[in-house]
Design a protein around this motif. Structure first.
Motif, PDB file in Angstrom:
ATOM      1  N   SER A   1       2.219  19.036  -3.716  1.00  0.00           N
ATOM      2  CA  SER A   1       3.160  18.151  -4.493  1.00  0.00           C
ATOM      3  C   SER A   1       4.756  17.836  -3.554  1.00  0.00           C
ATOM      4  O   SER A   1       4.702  16.649  -3.167  1.00  0.00           O
ATOM      5  N   VAL A   2       5.351  18.888  -3.402  1.00  0.00           N
ATOM      6  CA  VAL A   2       6.858  19.095  -3.137  1.00  0.00           C
ATOM      7  C   VAL A   2       6.450  18.327  -1.779  1.00  0.00           C
ATOM      8  O   VAL A   2       7.429  17.397  -1.113  1.00  0.00           O
ATOM      9  N   ARG A   3       5.775  18.893  -1.067  1.00  0.00           N
ATOM     10  CA  ARG A   3       5.061  18.588   0.371  1.00  0.00           C
ATOM     11  C   ARG A   3       4.876  17.094   0.636  1.00  0.00           C
ATOM     12  O   ARG A   3       5.759  15.981   1.729  1.00  0.00           O
ATOM     13  N   ALA A   4       3.807  16.276  -0.282  1.00  0.00           N
ATOM     14  CA  ALA A   4       3.906  14.832  -0.193  1.00  0.00           C
ATOM     15  C   ALA A   4       4.983  13.724  -1.141  1.00  0.00           C
ATOM     16  O   ALA A   4       5.281  13.096   0.000  1.00  0.00           O
ATOM     17  N   LEU A   5       5.537  14.689  -1.943  1.00  0.00           N
ATOM     18  CA  LEU A   5       6.730  14.112  -2.099  1.00  0.00           C
ATOM     19  C   LEU A   5       7.602  13.421  -0.563  1.00  0.00           C
ATOM     20  O   LEU A   5       8.163  11.984  -1.070  1.00  0.00           O
ATOM     21  N   ALA A   6       7.760  14.925   0.040  1.00  0.00           N
ATOM     22  CA  ALA A   6       8.471  15.374   1.591  1.00  0.00           C
ATOM     23  C   ALA A   6       8.064  13.934   2.027  1.00  0.00           C
ATOM     24  O   ALA A   6       9.228  12.776   2.343  1.00  0.00           O
ATOM     25  N   ASP A   7       7.073  13.388   1.882  1.00  0.00           N
ATOM     26  CA  ASP A   7       6.758  13.129   3.651  1.00  0.00           C
ATOM     27  C   ASP A   7       6.747  10.775   2.576  1.00  0.00           C
ATOM     28  O   ASP A   7       7.161  10.237   3.823  1.00  0.00           O
ATOM     29  N   HIS A   8       6.699  11.091   1.082  1.00  0.00           N
ATOM     30  CA  HIS A   8       5.870   9.795   1.018  1.00  0.00           C
ATOM     31  C   HIS A   8       8.228   9.233   1.089  1.00  0.00           C
ATOM     32  O   HIS A   8       7.991   8.265   1.965  1.00  0.00           O
ATOM     33  N   TYR A   9       9.092  10.187   0.390  1.00  0.00           N
ATOM     34  CA  TYR A   9      10.082  10.301   0.948  1.00  0.00           C
ATOM     35  C   TYR A   9      10.502   9.269   2.131  1.00  0.00           C
ATOM     36  O   TYR A   9      11.732   8.760   2.386  1.00  0.00           O
ATOM     37  N   VAL A  10       9.909  10.260   3.074  1.00  0.00           N
ATOM     38  CA  VAL A  10      10.375  10.032   4.480  1.00  0.00           C
ATOM     39  C   VAL A  10       9.855   8.697   4.793  1.00  0.00           C
ATOM     40  O   VAL A  10      10.275   7.577   5.388  1.00  0.00           O
TER      41      VAL A  10
ATOM     42  N   VAL B   1       0.934  -1.054  -0.357  1.00  0.00           N
ATOM     43  CA  VAL B   1       0.456  -0.397   0.086  1.00  0.00           C
ATOM     44  C   VAL B   1       0.645   0.792  -0.388  1.00  0.00           C
ATOM     45  O   VAL B   1       0.849   2.135  -0.781  1.00  0.00           O
ATOM     46  N   PRO B   2       1.831   1.854   1.022  1.00  0.00           N
ATOM     47  CA  PRO B   2       3.189   2.743   1.113  1.00  0.00           C
ATOM     48  C   PRO B   2       3.166   2.399  -0.339  1.00  0.00           C
ATOM     49  O   PRO B   2       3.854   3.992  -0.587  1.00  0.00           O
ATOM     50  N   ARG B   3       3.637   1.831  -1.317  1.00  0.00           N
ATOM     51  CA  ARG B   3       4.016   1.789  -2.256  1.00  0.00           C
ATOM     52  C   ARG B   3       3.707   2.468  -3.628  1.00  0.00           C
ATOM     53  O   ARG B   3       3.845   3.340  -4.226  1.00  0.00           O
ATOM     54  N   ALA B   4       2.047   1.975  -3.806  1.00  0.00           N
ATOM     55  CA  ALA B   4       0.856   2.590  -4.960  1.00  0.00           C
ATOM     56  C   ALA B   4       0.611   3.692  -4.488  1.00  0.00           C
ATOM     57  O   ALA B   4       0.416   4.571  -5.351  1.00  0.00           O
ATOM     58  N   CYS B   5       0.718   4.256  -2.865  1.00  0.00           N
ATOM     59  CA  CYS B   5       0.256   5.310  -2.829  1.00  0.00           C
ATOM     60  C   CYS B   5       1.377   6.290  -2.717  1.00  0.00           C
ATOM     61  O   CYS B   5       1.101   7.761  -3.144  1.00  0.00           O
ATOM     62  N   ALA B   6       2.675   6.408  -2.757  1.00  0.00           N
ATOM     63  CA  ALA B   6       3.985   6.662  -3.876  1.00  0.00           C
ATOM     64  C   ALA B   6       3.706   7.364  -4.682  1.00  0.00           C
ATOM     65  O   ALA B   6       4.233   7.802  -4.958  1.00  0.00           O
ATOM     66  N   LEU B   7       3.381   6.119  -5.227  1.00  0.00           N
ATOM     67  CA  LEU B   7       3.421   6.175  -7.562  1.00  0.00           C
ATOM     68  C   LEU B   7       2.609   6.945  -7.598  1.00  0.00           C
ATOM     69  O   LEU B   7       2.410   7.438  -8.262  1.00  0.00           O
ATOM     70  N   ALA B   8       1.597   6.839  -6.678  1.00  0.00           N
ATOM     71  CA  ALA B   8       0.066   7.791  -6.934  1.00  0.00           C
ATOM     72  C   ALA B   8       0.747   9.632  -6.686  1.00  0.00           C
ATOM     73  O   ALA B   8       0.591  10.161  -8.111  1.00  0.00           O
ATOM     74  N   CYS B   9       1.269   9.341  -5.748  1.00  0.00           N
ATOM     75  CA  CYS B   9       1.682  10.830  -5.362  1.00  0.00           C
ATOM     76  C   CYS B   9       2.706  11.152  -6.335  1.00  0.00           C
ATOM     77  O   CYS B   9       2.180  12.148  -6.944  1.00  0.00           O
ATOM     78  N   VAL B  10       3.387   9.896  -7.479  1.00  0.00           N
ATOM     79  CA  VAL B  10       4.619  10.570  -8.165  1.00  0.00           C
ATOM     80  C   VAL B  10       4.304  10.955  -9.562  1.00  0.00           C
ATOM     81  O   VAL B  10       3.613  11.430 -10.248  1.00  0.00           O
ATOM     82  N   GLY B  11       2.269  10.061  -9.752  1.00  0.00           N
ATOM     83  CA  GLY B  11       2.305  10.179 -11.508  1.00  0.00           C
ATOM     84  C   GLY B  11       1.469  11.890 -11.122  1.00  0.00           C
ATOM     85  O   GLY B  11       1.406  12.449 -12.031  1.00  0.00           O
ATOM     86  N   GLU B  12       1.181  12.396  -9.894  1.00  0.00           N
ATOM     87  CA  GLU B  12       0.234  13.538  -9.494  1.00  0.00           C
ATOM     88  C   GLU B  12       1.031  14.825 -10.076  1.00  0.00           C
ATOM     89  O   GLU B  12       1.093  15.868 -10.545  1.00  0.00           O
ATOM     90  N   ALA B  13       2.495  14.414  -8.969  1.00  0.00           N
ATOM     91  CA  ALA B  13       3.453  15.193  -9.162  1.00  0.00           C
ATOM     92  C   ALA B  13       4.293  15.441 -10.459  1.00  0.00           C
ATOM     93  O   ALA B  13       4.234  16.443 -11.543  1.00  0.00           O
ATOM     94  N   ARG B  14       4.257  14.217 -11.945  1.00  0.00           N
ATOM     95  CA  ARG B  14       4.707  14.919 -12.830  1.00  0.00           C
ATOM     96  C   ARG B  14       3.412  15.187 -13.621  1.00  0.00           C
ATOM     97  O   ARG B  14       3.305  16.028 -14.293  1.00  0.00           O
ATOM     98  N   MET B  15       1.651  15.434 -13.345  1.00  0.00           N
ATOM     99  CA  MET B  15       0.972  15.588 -14.055  1.00  0.00           C
ATOM    100  C   MET B  15       1.252  16.838 -13.982  1.00  0.00           C
ATOM    101  O   MET B  15       1.296  18.238 -14.365  1.00  0.00           O
ATOM    102  N   ARG B  16       1.530  17.434 -12.605  1.00  0.00           N
ATOM    103  CA  ARG B  16       1.637  19.143 -12.232  1.00  0.00           C
ATOM    104  C   ARG B  16       2.842  19.467 -12.684  1.00  0.00           C
ATOM    105  O   ARG B  16       2.631  20.875 -13.057  1.00  0.00           O
ATOM    106  N   LEU B  17       3.895  19.095 -13.112  1.00  0.00           N
ATOM    107  CA  LEU B  17       5.280  19.466 -13.809  1.00  0.00           C
ATOM    108  C   LEU B  17       4.954  20.113 -15.314  1.00  0.00           C
ATOM    109  O   LEU B  17       5.281  20.772 -15.753  1.00  0.00           O
TER     110      LEU B  17
END
Length: 125
Positions: A110-119, A72-88
């Motif tokens: 997106s930056v805040r969410a990516l930081a959380d997933h990274y941690v 589940v954390p993997r899926a959540c992180a990858l969903a966040c990555v997809g959202e961040a890519r779209m925003r780019l």
């Protein structure tokens, strides 16, 4: 085709993501008492946030690669990555200052969410 980070391509050691700076930068636009930046500051913040997203994405993808596909954390992180890519790929809707602020705020989220997933994925130990 496997993706490689710039550090892997050049053989240099990757630089760890500075989660604290990512969070502080995002807070400049997202805190309840945030003051509107000047036009120049907004441009600088937007570029800085975009750079942070571009640096974080490959590191998070690399960290998710070590997890089972049904994690589940993997899926959540990858969903966040997809959202961040779209925003780019997006630009402010009409080029106005308010649209630019809204765009930068979306990048900051997106930056805040990516930081959380990274941690959460063990990137800052």
């Amino acid at each position: 085709m496997a993706r490689r980070t710039a550090a892997e391509a050049t053989g240099s050691k990757p630089v760890p993501i500075d989660v604290q700076t990512m969070r502080e930068t995002a807070t400049r636009l997202l805190s309840e008492d945030a003051e509107l930046p000047s036009t120049e500051e907004l441009e600088t913040l937007t570029l800085l946030l975009r750079g942070m997203v571009m640096l974080a994405i490959p590191e998070i993808e690399k960290a998710t690669g070590r997890l089972p596909e049904d994690d589940v954390p993997r899926a959540c992180a990858l969903a966040c990555v997809g959202e961040a890519r779209m925003r780019l790929r997006l630009e402010p809707s009409n080029g106005s200052f308010p649209a630019g602020v809204a765009h930068a705020q979306r990048l900051a989220r997106s930056v805040r969410a990516l930081a959380d997933h990274y941690v959460n994925l063990g990137g800052e130990q």
